[in-house]
Design a protein around this motif. Structure first.
Motif, PDB file in Angstrom:
ATOM      1  N   ASN A  72      37.718  48.457  40.081  1.00  0.00           N
ATOM      2  CA  ASN A  72      38.269  47.658  41.177  1.00  0.00           C
ATOM      3  C   ASN A  72      38.076  46.169  40.933  1.00  0.00           C
ATOM      4  O   ASN A  72      38.966  45.362  41.222  1.00  0.00           O
ATOM      5  CB  ASN A  72      37.602  48.056  42.500  1.00  0.00           C
ATOM      6  CG  ASN A  72      38.121  49.385  43.035  1.00  0.00           C
ATOM      7  OD1 ASN A  72      39.193  49.837  42.644  1.00  0.00           O
ATOM      8  ND2 ASN A  72      37.359  50.010  43.919  1.00  0.00           N
ATOM      9  N   ARG A  75      40.620  45.145  38.384  1.00  0.00           N
ATOM     10  CA  ARG A  75      41.968  45.147  38.973  1.00  0.00           C
ATOM     11  C   ARG A  75      42.167  43.936  39.874  1.00  0.00           C
ATOM     12  O   ARG A  75      43.204  43.257  39.824  1.00  0.00           O
ATOM     13  CB  ARG A  75      42.189  46.440  39.757  1.00  0.00           C
ATOM     14  CG  ARG A  75      43.541  46.515  40.475  1.00  0.00           C
ATOM     15  CD  ARG A  75      43.679  47.787  41.294  1.00  0.00           C
ATOM     16  NE  ARG A  75      42.546  47.998  42.181  1.00  0.00           N
ATOM     17  CZ  ARG A  75      42.373  47.356  43.344  1.00  0.00           C
ATOM     18  NH1 ARG A  75      43.266  46.448  43.738  1.00  0.00           N
ATOM     19  NH2 ARG A  75      41.330  47.623  44.100  1.00  0.00           N
ATOM     20  N   LYS A  76      41.163  43.635  40.719  1.00  0.00           N
ATOM     21  CA  LYS A  76      41.275  42.478  41.612  1.00  0.00           C
ATOM     22  C   LYS A  76      41.352  41.174  40.815  1.00  0.00           C
ATOM     23  O   LYS A  76      42.082  40.256  41.190  1.00  0.00           O
ATOM     24  CB  LYS A  76      40.080  42.446  42.561  1.00  0.00           C
ATOM     25  CG  LYS A  76      40.108  43.544  43.621  1.00  0.00           C
ATOM     26  CD  LYS A  76      38.840  43.499  44.476  1.00  0.00           C
ATOM     27  CE  LYS A  76      38.809  44.646  45.472  1.00  0.00           C
ATOM     28  NZ  LYS A  76      37.533  44.666  46.249  1.00  0.00           N
ATOM     29  N   ALA A  78      42.676  40.839  37.877  1.00  0.00           N
ATOM     30  CA  ALA A  78      44.048  40.782  37.360  1.00  0.00           C
ATOM     31  C   ALA A  78      45.010  40.266  38.421  1.00  0.00           C
ATOM     32  O   ALA A  78      45.892  39.441  38.135  1.00  0.00           O
ATOM     33  CB  ALA A  78      44.481  42.165  36.879  1.00  0.00           C
ATOM     34  N   GLU A  79      44.840  40.728  39.656  1.00  0.00           N
ATOM     35  CA  GLU A  79      45.721  40.288  40.740  1.00  0.00           C
ATOM     36  C   GLU A  79      45.544  38.800  41.016  1.00  0.00           C
ATOM     37  O   GLU A  79      46.526  38.067  41.213  1.00  0.00           O
ATOM     38  CB  GLU A  79      45.433  41.110  42.001  1.00  0.00           C
ATOM     39  CG  GLU A  79      45.844  42.574  41.870  1.00  0.00           C
ATOM     40  CD  GLU A  79      45.313  43.437  43.001  1.00  0.00           C
ATOM     41  OE1 GLU A  79      44.525  42.920  43.846  1.00  0.00           O
ATOM     42  OE2 GLU A  79      45.652  44.633  43.044  1.00  0.00           O
ATOM     43  N   GLU A  82      47.147  36.793  38.222  1.00  0.00           N
ATOM     44  CA  GLU A  82      48.607  36.804  38.356  1.00  0.00           C
ATOM     45  C   GLU A  82      49.050  35.813  39.426  1.00  0.00           C
ATOM     46  O   GLU A  82      50.040  35.089  39.247  1.00  0.00           O
ATOM     47  CB  GLU A  82      49.070  38.213  38.696  1.00  0.00           C
ATOM     48  CG  GLU A  82      50.549  38.445  38.487  1.00  0.00           C
ATOM     49  CD  GLU A  82      50.881  39.922  38.496  1.00  0.00           C
ATOM     50  OE1 GLU A  82      51.680  40.354  37.640  1.00  0.00           O
ATOM     51  OE2 GLU A  82      50.355  40.660  39.351  1.00  0.00           O
ATOM     52  N   VAL A 111      46.552  39.147  31.995  1.00  0.00           N
ATOM     53  CA  VAL A 111      46.645  40.044  33.157  1.00  0.00           C
ATOM     54  C   VAL A 111      46.691  41.494  32.693  1.00  0.00           C
ATOM     55  O   VAL A 111      46.027  42.381  33.253  1.00  0.00           O
ATOM     56  CB  VAL A 111      47.890  39.696  34.004  1.00  0.00           C
ATOM     57  CG1 VAL A 111      48.132  40.759  35.071  1.00  0.00           C
ATOM     58  CG2 VAL A 111      47.744  38.315  34.639  1.00  0.00           C
ATOM     59  N   GLN A 112      47.466  41.732  31.636  1.00  0.00           N
ATOM     60  CA  GLN A 112      47.592  43.081  31.095  1.00  0.00           C
ATOM     61  C   GLN A 112      46.262  43.593  30.545  1.00  0.00           C
ATOM     62  O   GLN A 112      45.905  44.758  30.720  1.00  0.00           O
ATOM     63  CB  GLN A 112      48.650  43.072  29.982  1.00  0.00           C
ATOM     64  CG  GLN A 112      49.484  44.305  29.921  1.00  0.00           C
ATOM     65  CD  GLN A 112      50.618  44.212  28.929  1.00  0.00           C
ATOM     66  OE1 GLN A 112      51.556  44.962  29.079  1.00  0.00           O
ATOM     67  NE2 GLN A 112      50.555  43.364  27.933  1.00  0.00           N
ATOM     68  N   LEU A 114      43.275  42.841  31.558  1.00  0.00           N
ATOM     69  CA  LEU A 114      42.451  43.218  32.700  1.00  0.00           C
ATOM     70  C   LEU A 114      42.879  44.563  33.272  1.00  0.00           C
ATOM     71  O   LEU A 114      42.035  45.385  33.650  1.00  0.00           O
ATOM     72  CB  LEU A 114      42.525  42.131  33.774  1.00  0.00           C
ATOM     73  CG  LEU A 114      41.738  40.850  33.468  1.00  0.00           C
ATOM     74  CD1 LEU A 114      42.239  39.683  34.312  1.00  0.00           C
ATOM     75  CD2 LEU A 114      40.249  41.081  33.694  1.00  0.00           C
ATOM     76  N   ARG A 115      44.174  44.812  33.321  1.00  0.00           N
ATOM     77  CA  ARG A 115      44.653  46.088  33.868  1.00  0.00           C
ATOM     78  C   ARG A 115      44.356  47.248  32.921  1.00  0.00           C
ATOM     79  O   ARG A 115      43.992  48.341  33.368  1.00  0.00           O
ATOM     80  CB  ARG A 115      46.150  45.986  34.183  1.00  0.00           C
ATOM     81  CG  ARG A 115      46.386  45.103  35.405  1.00  0.00           C
ATOM     82  CD  ARG A 115      47.820  45.014  35.841  1.00  0.00           C
ATOM     83  NE  ARG A 115      47.904  44.346  37.140  1.00  0.00           N
ATOM     84  CZ  ARG A 115      48.852  43.496  37.501  1.00  0.00           C
ATOM     85  NH1 ARG A 115      49.835  43.213  36.655  1.00  0.00           N
ATOM     86  NH2 ARG A 115      48.849  42.933  38.689  1.00  0.00           N
ATOM     87  N   SER A 118      40.738  47.926  33.493  1.00  0.00           N
ATOM     88  CA  SER A 118      40.523  48.603  34.767  1.00  0.00           C
ATOM     89  C   SER A 118      40.813  50.090  34.658  1.00  0.00           C
ATOM     90  O   SER A 118      40.052  50.936  35.142  1.00  0.00           O
ATOM     91  CB  SER A 118      41.415  47.964  35.841  1.00  0.00           C
ATOM     92  OG  SER A 118      41.296  48.647  37.074  1.00  0.00           O
ATOM     93  N   GLU A 119      41.923  50.409  34.000  1.00  0.00           N
ATOM     94  CA  GLU A 119      42.258  51.821  33.791  1.00  0.00           C
ATOM     95  C   GLU A 119      41.241  52.493  32.881  1.00  0.00           C
ATOM     96  O   GLU A 119      40.817  53.635  33.107  1.00  0.00           O
ATOM     97  CB  GLU A 119      43.663  51.932  33.189  1.00  0.00           C
ATOM     98  CG  GLU A 119      44.772  51.444  34.113  1.00  0.00           C
ATOM     99  CD  GLU A 119      46.063  51.131  33.382  1.00  0.00           C
ATOM    100  OE1 GLU A 119      46.131  51.390  32.154  1.00  0.00           O
ATOM    101  OE2 GLU A 119      46.997  50.611  34.015  1.00  0.00           O
TER     102      GLU A 119
END
Length: 481
Positions: A72, A75-76, A78-79, A82, A111-112, A114-115, A118-119
């Protein structure tokens, strides 16, 4: 909370900035030499405190944080990145001299990363081992767990100051490690902006720490600290192999330099090859370790390629990296441009032909094409790390493979051909960590395994692969009764 309204930063240890009685360094815009910020350099005591803090936080906080919380936070972050992408892109352009369009691309990739991390945080698996495969293993169960190593020391270069930082920080957080980052002193400001995002996303103090300053003063006390369990470095081979030597028995990943070969066969699409090599040779003024440097063109299409390629090079727009139309800006410093220009002049003195470019104004070196080069010239055998491309002809597949492999480097290569059998033969024969077919060597996606052989490094990056190298495997055996 770190104030990011100004551009004067100290080291960040346990969420607090350290300035005070310390040496300051200016951060310079490579395009116009304006001071865009300052950093207050860490002392050796700061380095030790940063590692001690990271170790304490690992033992008491990070090692207990569940995967879904780590995911989380990533993910946050990354948001948030962005949402603030233009702010970060502008910072990259100011501190690195990167054209704004390229800076935006770097932020998108960050950003990618970080995502992906996160995954990945929620996809860390061990395995069950069939114990009865061994004599005496009946009525026993064996399992493995993947566990974080602890404190990671990350040392990053100037050329991708956001994305290459995240290729170390994001995987470390994903697996549950803590980090001490030493960013390049020429491009440190984006790292502080990134730290602010992690803080806003809920990352506990002490997980991500930054020590500012010159590598020659900080790297050795950082990587030799007994609490540091993993060292990950991207930069020059001279520094990287020295780090490997003094790190001794620690886990080490080195992403080092190269002089990437790109091979264009007569069966390849000439227009695709030209466009690809233009991008691969002059992206960020050639300051990428997989930049297209050695271009081997089959003799039947050599003249056509050279003519078309030269025309496209001469059409590149050079100038202020903040202007939307700029395709190539300055090198990181005037000293770097002077060094590269001297290599061009040395090659010409040794008999090479300057096809186009070669002139310099301050830190801006014109995109340069050189022909009639010899294998022993620096522009061929060393890493130029500049907007310089050398074009050579070849006759046979066997010959060009020998040329491509006649180097101490081996990071990425590009091969252009429509003959699939030839493509696979050559890809198998080239001694590099990665080979692209009908694509230039500089291409990198952030989830692929990325790393070299020979003097180009050890270990792999790419989020999943970096995560694996930041963990240990623990065996647990159970005897049933």
């Amino acid at each position: 909370m770190i104030d990011v309204n100004g551009h004067n930063f100290g080291s960040i240890i346990n969420g607090e900035e350290r300035k005070g009685e310390r040496k300051n360094l200016d951060v310079i815009n490579p395009y116009n030499n304006e001071v865009i910020g300052k950093i207050s350099c860490a002392t050796k005591e700061d380095v030790h405190d940063a590692v001690d803090t990271a170790h304490y936080t690992f033992k008491n906080t990070m090692s207990r944080m569940p995967a879904h919380e780590r995911a989380n936070i990533l993910r946050k972050t990354a948001e948030l990145l962005e949402e603030q992408s233009e702010k970060f892109a502008r910072m990259l352009t100011l501190e690195a001299g990167k054209p704004i369009r390229e800076s935006r691309g770097e932020v998108e990739r960050a950003v990618q990363v970080l995502r992906f991390a996160s995954e990945g945080a929620k996809s860390i698996y061990g395995e069950q081992i069939p114990m009865d495969s061994a004599v005496g293993g009946e009525n026993q169960i064996g399992i493995t767990k993947r566990i974080p190593v602890g404190v990671v020391a990350a040392i990053t270069p100037f050329n991708f100051p956001l994305n290459l930082v995240l290729h170390k920080v994001a995987p470390a957080i994903a697996v549950g490690n803590t980090i001490v980052l030493k960013p390049a002193e020429k491009t440190p400001l984006s790292s502080v902006l990134l730290y602010q995002l992690f803080e806003e996303a809920g990352l506990p103090y002490g997980v991500f720490n930054i020590v500012m300053g010159a590598g020659e003063e900080l790297v050795e006390p950082l990587i030799t600290h007994p609490y540091v369990k993993k060292v990950t470095f991207t930069g020059s081979g001279v520094v990287g192999w020295k780090i490997n030597e003094i790190a001794k028995r620690k886990k080490v990943t080195l992403e080092l330099g190269s002089n990437a070969p790109n091979i264009i066969f007569e069966a390849g699409d000439l227009d695709i090859a030209v466009r690809s090599i233009i991008m691969g040779g002059y992206t960020y003024a050639g300051q990428a370790c997989v930049s297209a440097q050695r271009i081997y063109v089959q003799e039947s299409i050599y003249d056509s390629f050279l003519e078309e390629f030269t025309t496209e090079v001469e059409a590149l727009k050079i100038g202020d990296p903040l202007e939307e139309s700029t395709e190539m800006g300055p090198m990181i410093t005037e000293e770097a441009a002077i060094r590269a220009q001297s290599w061009i002049e040395e090659a010409i003195d040794q008999g090479a032909t300057l096809v186009t470019g070669g002139k310099r104004k301050g830190a801006i070196l014109e995109p340069t094409v050189i022909a009639n080069v010899l294998p022993e010239m620096k522009v061929v055998c060393a890493e130029v790390f500049a907007p310089i491309v050398s074009i050579m002809s070849f006759s046979t597949e066997k010959e060009v493979i020998e040329h491509a492999n006649a180097t101490d480097f081996g990071l990425h290569a590009g091969v252009f051909t429509s003959d699939i059998n030839q493509a696979i033969r050559v890809a198998d024969a080239i001694e590099t960590g990665g080979v692209w077919i009908n694509e230039v060597s500089v291409r990198r996606y952030d989830h692929i395994p990325y790393g070299g052989v020979k003097n180009s490094g050890i270990g792999k990056e790419g989020v999943k692969y970096a995560m694996e190298e930041m963990m240990d495997t623990k065996f647990i055996g159970i005897k049933l009764y």
